[in-house]
Design a protein around this motif. Structure first.
Motif, PDB file in Angstrom:
ATOM      1  N   GLN A   5     -25.397  31.193 -25.290  1.00 46.28           N
ATOM      2  CA  GLN A   5     -24.963  31.660 -23.981  1.00 46.28           C
ATOM      3  C   GLN A   5     -24.383  33.068 -24.116  1.00 46.28           C
ATOM      4  N   ALA A   6     -24.760  33.966 -23.206  1.00 48.06           N
ATOM      5  CA  ALA A   6     -24.273  35.342 -23.246  1.00 48.06           C
ATOM      6  C   ALA A   6     -22.800  35.383 -22.875  1.00 48.06           C
ATOM      7  N   MET A   7     -22.019  36.228 -23.582  1.00 47.15           N
ATOM      8  CA  MET A   7     -20.590  36.371 -23.287  1.00 47.15           C
ATOM      9  C   MET A   7     -20.429  37.543 -22.324  1.00 47.15           C
ATOM     10  N   MET A   8     -20.034  37.243 -21.144  1.00 47.87           N
ATOM     11  CA  MET A   8     -19.855  38.264 -20.121  1.00 47.87           C
ATOM     12  C   MET A   8     -18.448  38.849 -20.231  1.00 47.87           C
ATOM     13  N   ALA A   9     -18.338  40.156 -20.251  1.00 49.25           N
ATOM     14  CA  ALA A   9     -17.032  40.804 -20.325  1.00 49.25           C
ATOM     15  C   ALA A   9     -16.289  40.559 -19.022  1.00 49.25           C
ATOM     16  N   GLY A  10     -15.081  40.103 -19.134  1.00 52.26           N
ATOM     17  CA  GLY A  10     -14.270  39.874 -17.948  1.00 52.26           C
ATOM     18  C   GLY A  10     -14.583  38.571 -17.250  1.00 52.26           C
ATOM     19  N   GLY A  11     -15.454  37.742 -17.806  1.00 54.04           N
ATOM     20  CA  GLY A  11     -15.769  36.469 -17.165  1.00 54.04           C
ATOM     21  C   GLY A  11     -14.619  35.500 -17.275  1.00 54.04           C
ATOM     22  N   GLU A  12     -14.473  34.656 -16.301  1.00 52.37           N
ATOM     23  CA  GLU A  12     -13.361  33.713 -16.297  1.00 52.37           C
ATOM     24  C   GLU A  12     -13.820  32.283 -16.621  1.00 52.37           C
ATOM     25  N   GLY A  13     -15.118  32.076 -16.875  1.00 48.17           N
ATOM     26  CA  GLY A  13     -15.619  30.731 -17.132  1.00 48.17           C
ATOM     27  C   GLY A  13     -15.533  30.368 -18.592  1.00 48.17           C
ATOM     28  N   PRO A  14     -15.713  29.072 -18.926  1.00 47.65           N
ATOM     29  CA  PRO A  14     -15.665  28.653 -20.325  1.00 47.65           C
ATOM     30  C   PRO A  14     -16.881  29.176 -21.090  1.00 47.65           C
ATOM     31  N   ILE A  15     -16.660  29.562 -22.320  1.00 48.48           N
ATOM     32  CA  ILE A  15     -17.712  30.089 -23.174  1.00 48.48           C
ATOM     33  C   ILE A  15     -17.823  29.168 -24.388  1.00 48.48           C
ATOM     34  N   GLY A  16     -19.004  28.747 -24.734  1.00 47.94           N
ATOM     35  CA  GLY A  16     -19.196  27.934 -25.931  1.00 47.94           C
ATOM     36  C   GLY A  16     -18.889  26.471 -25.690  1.00 47.94           C
ATOM     37  N   LYS A  17     -19.103  25.663 -26.718  1.00 54.25           N
ATOM     38  CA  LYS A  17     -18.948  24.218 -26.559  1.00 54.25           C
ATOM     39  C   LYS A  17     -17.502  23.743 -26.702  1.00 54.25           C
ATOM     40  N   HIS A  18     -16.588  24.623 -27.167  1.00 52.17           N
ATOM     41  CA  HIS A  18     -15.198  24.200 -27.348  1.00 52.17           C
ATOM     42  C   HIS A  18     -14.304  24.626 -26.192  1.00 52.17           C
ATOM     43  N   GLY A  19     -14.880  25.181 -25.141  1.00 56.86           N
ATOM     44  CA  GLY A  19     -14.101  25.534 -23.961  1.00 56.86           C
ATOM     45  C   GLY A  19     -13.257  26.773 -24.140  1.00 56.86           C
ATOM     46  N   LYS A  20     -13.688  27.724 -24.974  1.00 56.29           N
ATOM     47  CA  LYS A  20     -12.946  28.978 -25.142  1.00 56.29           C
ATOM     48  C   LYS A  20     -13.180  29.859 -23.917  1.00 56.29           C
ATOM     49  N   PHE A  21     -12.155  30.540 -23.464  1.00 57.48           N
ATOM     50  CA  PHE A  21     -12.261  31.429 -22.326  1.00 57.48           C
ATOM     51  C   PHE A  21     -12.197  32.868 -22.814  1.00 57.48           C
ATOM     52  N   LEU A  22     -13.092  33.682 -22.303  1.00 52.77           N
ATOM     53  CA  LEU A  22     -13.042  35.094 -22.656  1.00 52.77           C
ATOM     54  C   LEU A  22     -11.885  35.770 -21.934  1.00 52.77           C
ATOM     55  N   GLY A  23     -11.594  35.386 -20.722  1.00 51.80           N
ATOM     56  CA  GLY A  23     -10.462  35.928 -19.984  1.00 51.80           C
ATOM     57  C   GLY A  23     -10.782  37.244 -19.295  1.00 51.80           C
ATOM     58  N   GLY A  24      -9.840  37.702 -18.489  1.00 56.71           N
ATOM     59  CA  GLY A  24     -10.004  38.970 -17.773  1.00 56.71           C
ATOM     60  C   GLY A  24      -9.719  40.146 -18.685  1.00 56.71           C
ATOM     61  N   TRP A  25      -9.624  41.322 -18.103  1.00 51.49           N
ATOM     62  CA  TRP A  25      -9.368  42.528 -18.882  1.00 51.49           C
ATOM     63  C   TRP A  25      -8.025  42.424 -19.575  1.00 51.49           C
ATOM     64  N   GLY A  26      -8.005  42.631 -20.862  1.00 49.21           N
ATOM     65  CA  GLY A  26      -6.766  42.604 -21.630  1.00 49.21           C
ATOM     66  C   GLY A  26      -6.424  41.240 -22.178  1.00 49.21           C
ATOM     67  N   GLY A  27      -6.966  40.171 -21.655  1.00 49.59           N
ATOM     68  CA  GLY A  27      -6.690  38.836 -22.170  1.00 49.59           C
ATOM     69  C   GLY A  27      -7.987  38.216 -22.634  1.00 49.59           C
ATOM     70  N   PHE A  28      -8.376  38.476 -23.859  1.00 54.88           N
ATOM     71  CA  PHE A  28      -9.691  38.062 -24.317  1.00 54.88           C
ATOM     72  C   PHE A  28      -9.715  36.679 -24.954  1.00 54.88           C
ATOM     73  N   GLY A  29      -8.730  35.857 -24.708  1.00 53.73           N
ATOM     74  CA  GLY A  29      -8.798  34.467 -25.106  1.00 53.73           C
ATOM     75  C   GLY A  29      -8.509  34.185 -26.565  1.00 53.73           C
ATOM     76  N   GLY A  30      -8.053  35.158 -27.312  1.00 54.80           N
ATOM     77  CA  GLY A  30      -7.741  34.936 -28.713  1.00 54.80           C
ATOM     78  C   GLY A  30      -6.386  34.283 -28.877  1.00 54.80           C
ATOM     79  N   GLN A  31      -6.004  34.073 -30.137  1.00 53.56           N
ATOM     80  CA  GLN A  31      -4.692  33.514 -30.419  1.00 53.56           C
ATOM     81  C   GLN A  31      -3.620  34.520 -30.016  1.00 53.56           C
ATOM     82  N   PRO A  32      -2.546  34.060 -29.414  1.00 52.05           N
ATOM     83  CA  PRO A  32      -1.475  34.996 -29.081  1.00 52.05           C
ATOM     84  C   PRO A  32      -0.822  35.536 -30.346  1.00 52.05           C
ATOM     85  N   GLN A  33      -0.466  36.803 -30.334  1.00 53.84           N
ATOM     86  CA  GLN A  33       0.161  37.408 -31.499  1.00 53.84           C
ATOM     87  C   GLN A  33       1.580  36.917 -31.633  1.00 53.84           C
ATOM     88  N   LYS A  34       2.011  36.777 -32.873  1.00 56.43           N
ATOM     89  CA  LYS A  34       3.359  36.298 -33.136  1.00 56.43           C
ATOM     90  C   LYS A  34       4.220  37.452 -33.623  1.00 56.43           C
TER      91      LYS A  34
END
Length: 103
Positions: A5-34
């Motif tokens: 499945q193509a990863m759309m920049a800024g998309g708000e839908g689930p990406i991949g089979k584990h339900g990862k979200f790409l998120g909006g601008w600036g929130g790309f769904g990664g682990q939060p920094q500590k």
């Protein structure tokens, strides 16, 4: 077989089979920094002109004192040159000046 499945920049839908979200601008769904702590202050609690008068006086003095030796000596020289030229012109156009140089 289904293509990836193509990863759309800024998309708000689930990406991949584990339900990862790409998120909006600036929130790309990664682990939060500590270890990064961010504090903010409400805009209506801030004083935007705190120290502005003090900074304006001392910053103006700093800038003036850094530039005065570049500006003042030529101004003084040309002021005295213009004063001399004006006085000389008045003398040459006076009765005594005309009598001295129009023999």
């Amino acid at each position: 077989m289904r293509p990836t499945q193509a990863m759309m920049a800024g998309g708000e839908g689930p990406i991949g089979k584990h339900g990862k979200f790409l998120g909006g601008w600036g929130g790309f769904g990664g682990q939060p920094q500590k270890g990064i702590i961010m504090y903010t202050l409400s805009a209506n609690k801030q004083n935007p002109f705190a120290g502005a008068g003090h900074a304006a006086v001392f910053n103006s003095w700093r800038r003036f004192s850094a530039q005065v030796l570049y500006v003042a000596p030529p101004m003084i020289f040309f002021y005295y040159a213009m004063t001399w030229a004006t006085d000389r012109n008045h003398y040459l156009n006076s009765k005594q000046g005309r009598a001295e140089f129009n023999e």
